[in-house]
Design a protein around this motif. Sequence first.
Motif, PDB file in Angstrom:
ATOM      1  N   ARG A 173       7.150   7.472   3.060  1.00  0.00           N
ATOM      2  CA  ARG A 173       7.889   6.208   2.909  1.00  0.00           C
ATOM      3  C   ARG A 173       8.940   6.345   1.817  1.00  0.00           C
ATOM      4  N   ASN A 174      10.097   5.766   2.057  1.00  0.00           N
ATOM      5  CA  ASN A 174      11.169   5.786   1.061  1.00  0.00           C
ATOM      6  C   ASN A 174      11.898   4.453   1.126  1.00  0.00           C
ATOM      7  N   ALA A 175      11.249   3.435   0.544  1.00  0.00           N
ATOM      8  CA  ALA A 175      11.784   2.076   0.649  1.00  0.00           C
ATOM      9  C   ALA A 175      12.504   1.680  -0.626  1.00  0.00           C
ATOM     10  N   SER A 176      13.512   0.839  -0.493  1.00  0.00           N
ATOM     11  CA  SER A 176      14.250   0.356  -1.666  1.00  0.00           C
ATOM     12  C   SER A 176      13.418  -0.629  -2.472  1.00  0.00           C
ATOM     13  N   SER A 177      12.561  -1.408  -1.802  1.00  0.00           N
ATOM     14  CA  SER A 177      11.685  -2.368  -2.479  1.00  0.00           C
ATOM     15  C   SER A 177      10.244  -1.879  -2.386  1.00  0.00           C
ATOM     16  N   PRO A 178       9.663  -1.386  -3.483  1.00  0.00           N
ATOM     17  CA  PRO A 178       8.282  -0.900  -3.430  1.00  0.00           C
ATOM     18  C   PRO A 178       7.318  -2.018  -3.027  1.00  0.00           C
ATOM     19  N   ARG A 179       6.265  -1.626  -2.330  1.00  0.00           N
ATOM     20  CA  ARG A 179       5.274  -2.587  -1.855  1.00  0.00           C
ATOM     21  C   ARG A 179       3.981  -2.436  -2.651  1.00  0.00           C
ATOM     22  N   VAL A 180       3.458  -3.562  -3.135  1.00  0.00           N
ATOM     23  CA  VAL A 180       2.209  -3.584  -3.900  1.00  0.00           C
ATOM     24  C   VAL A 180       1.170  -4.347  -3.106  1.00  0.00           C
ATOM     25  N   TRP A 181       0.030  -3.709  -2.863  1.00  0.00           N
ATOM     26  CA  TRP A 181      -1.074  -4.362  -2.148  1.00  0.00           C
ATOM     27  C   TRP A 181      -2.231  -4.591  -3.100  1.00  0.00           C
ATOM     28  N   SER A 182      -2.838  -5.773  -2.996  1.00  0.00           N
ATOM     29  CA  SER A 182      -4.022  -6.082  -3.788  1.00  0.00           C
ATOM     30  C   SER A 182      -5.039  -6.794  -2.917  1.00  0.00           C
ATOM     31  N   PHE A 183      -6.261  -6.835  -3.392  1.00  0.00           N
ATOM     32  CA  PHE A 183      -7.367  -7.347  -2.583  1.00  0.00           C
ATOM     33  C   PHE A 183      -8.426  -7.946  -3.492  1.00  0.00           C
ATOM     34  N   GLN A 184      -8.992  -9.083  -3.071  1.00  0.00           N
ATOM     35  CA  GLN A 184     -10.161  -9.640  -3.754  1.00  0.00           C
ATOM     36  C   GLN A 184     -11.092 -10.274  -2.736  1.00  0.00           C
ATOM     37  N   ASP A 185     -12.382 -10.028  -2.926  1.00  0.00           N
ATOM     38  CA  ASP A 185     -13.410 -10.634  -2.082  1.00  0.00           C
ATOM     39  C   ASP A 185     -14.050 -11.756  -2.879  1.00  0.00           C
ATOM     40  N   LEU A 186     -13.738 -13.000  -2.518  1.00  0.00           N
ATOM     41  CA  LEU A 186     -14.242 -14.164  -3.235  1.00  0.00           C
ATOM     42  C   LEU A 186     -15.486 -14.756  -2.583  1.00  0.00           C
ATOM     43  N   ARG A 187     -15.990 -14.130  -1.547  1.00  0.00           N
ATOM     44  CA  ARG A 187     -17.169 -14.664  -0.864  1.00  0.00           C
ATOM     45  C   ARG A 187     -18.384 -14.605  -1.784  1.00  0.00           C
ATOM     46  N   ASP A 188     -19.106 -15.713  -1.833  1.00  0.00           N
ATOM     47  CA  ASP A 188     -20.338 -15.811  -2.621  1.00  0.00           C
ATOM     48  C   ASP A 188     -20.110 -15.567  -4.102  1.00  0.00           C
ATOM     49  N   LYS A 189     -18.873 -15.789  -4.568  1.00  0.00           N
ATOM     50  CA  LYS A 189     -18.596 -15.653  -5.998  1.00  0.00           C
ATOM     51  C   LYS A 189     -18.792 -16.993  -6.679  1.00  0.00           C
TER      52      LYS A 189
END
Length: 612
Positions: free
Chosen positions: A209-225
């Motif tokens: 990949r060589n994109a002009s706008s970098p992509r940031v992925w995040s994740f949270q599991d809020l089930r039963d928290k």
Amino acid sequence: MRVNQIALKNLASLRRHHPAIHEELVGNADSLPCKNQSSFTIDPNATETEPSPLHPSDSVRNPSFLDSILASLESGMDFLYLMGLDDGNLLLRSAPRIVDENRGILVIEPSLKTFNVALQTADLRHFFASKKMYWAIGNHVREKIARIFDASLCYAAARPHFHWGRFPLCADEKKMIDSHLVWIRNEVRQRYSRMKNKIETLPSILGNRNASSPRVWSFQDLRDKACYSLIQHVLMRTLMHHFRRLGYETEYTVLQSDHYYPPYYRILKMALFEPDLIFLCNEPPGFESGLGRAFSRSLPIPKIVWFADDPLYGEHLLQRHGTSADETYLIADYEWADTLRLYGVDSPDYMPGAATKIRRGKKRGSRRCDIVFVGQVRDLSPFFEQLSPAWQSYCRRVIAEKMRFPRKKVRDVMAGFEPPGELPADRLDELRQKLLWQANTQFRLHVIQSLSRFDLRIYGNEDWLKLLPAEAANKWYRGILRFKHLFEVYRNAKITLNIHSLQSYTCMNVRDFDVPAAGGFLLSDWLPKADEIYCPGFVNDLPLSDEAPQEVFFYRSLPELAQLAAYFLEHEEQRSACIERARRKVLEKHTYAHRAEWLDHLFEEKLQNEKA
């Protein structure tokens, strides 16, 4: 349209939760209710195809429809395709058992007339509101199913079950249902094949990949928290907002308790997004609750983990999965580095928390009081009561020692007492957390009750009602506070009390930043390194001069707390001056815009190293 009271209630719920279906229903003159009309119309474009192996066998083509659906639950079914709605009673009897667990339902009803009958016969409001149920109703049903697949990824269910929604079926109905079932089966196969190929080729895709706008992925599991854990969601959502303002594309995948998710949903969402960088809070991507160790290590992109909470909470996962050289670790408390060093992380970077908002809270007379505390306690008596007498004795000694030395690490406190037996790693983690929270609860109750002579208010979970004396609870407790009202409460109290969790050794919590940002006066228990954030004040700095530099005052004992509270309640001008100095410091250095800018430099460094 002719409607009864049940239909009116159903229509109101439908308009709220599924406005497109509601609009199609009320706008279609042919959908007038008529119970004896045929439930289906034949799709003129449908062609005769091979019988679908997915529809029920003859053994379930009997009046005991409900039993056959419930039997599928026992075989591990995780998603139900319900073909046809009839009068809604089959759904009414079977759906609650399904959606109570992490299982989903897609209701497919091409006939608006039949759907109208169901609206007048069965109360479907609970199902319209459920995020575990999907509805493909009316014309162009296949296009609607495709949109549902796109949005929810429910086609990736591990063990789907297909069931007719009514009995008996005429020949035309059976022909139409078979046609839809064959189409769904082929669509699922094609989508699943594409997704499998996507995941298998993702490492090579990300590497090129060589994109002009970098992509940031995040994740949270809020089930039963627990509700106090949801602050991490607020922090991550705020950071993602600021990343976008810095030019990043972001995808924040959140799992919530009231939704249906197919297996590996988080991996599918990540693969579709094709990130350049992964940024997670508290859980490394190699954990089984994240991406899994092997898959995570196959991805040639930077992975950054911020521990905003003590990594000791999940030590059994660190023992099982370890850490990875391709992951960068950040900590909000200097002392948490000791835990990570045990697993090969020599020098994690330090990133404290920050203010979640920057606007002052609104002034509101109903929120005025002398002192307010916003926070949680936990009634853990059921857990400790089920322990053996020997373990109960051990726990009491550990809790008493932790109360004597609040900032001593719970691991070190436990090491000072001989346990009555050995525990597996995950059970030991659970016990450690329970001991920490029990000590934390007792500590907070002790501090709160020392202020009984003041006008005091408490906002938090309902365990306060169980743990405070009845008279004090009725006088002080004001219920659960929604996040949107938090700054309002901080602004209108003369003093906002902070009692750090006993897992914090140098870690400033969210109140340390949000209270000054809201325009409130913060009075906090002392933590080492707090002077790196604020110019601290103590009881020996009183009385204050007009040129005093102190921004936040800290107490180191209960007598100091009482003396500081009494002084600042009587000296409004000095209290206001401290508020302005602390707020200026937060806005200049400690917002999540500042943290996002710091992370931006880190991201750029990691991305350049990855390309090199």
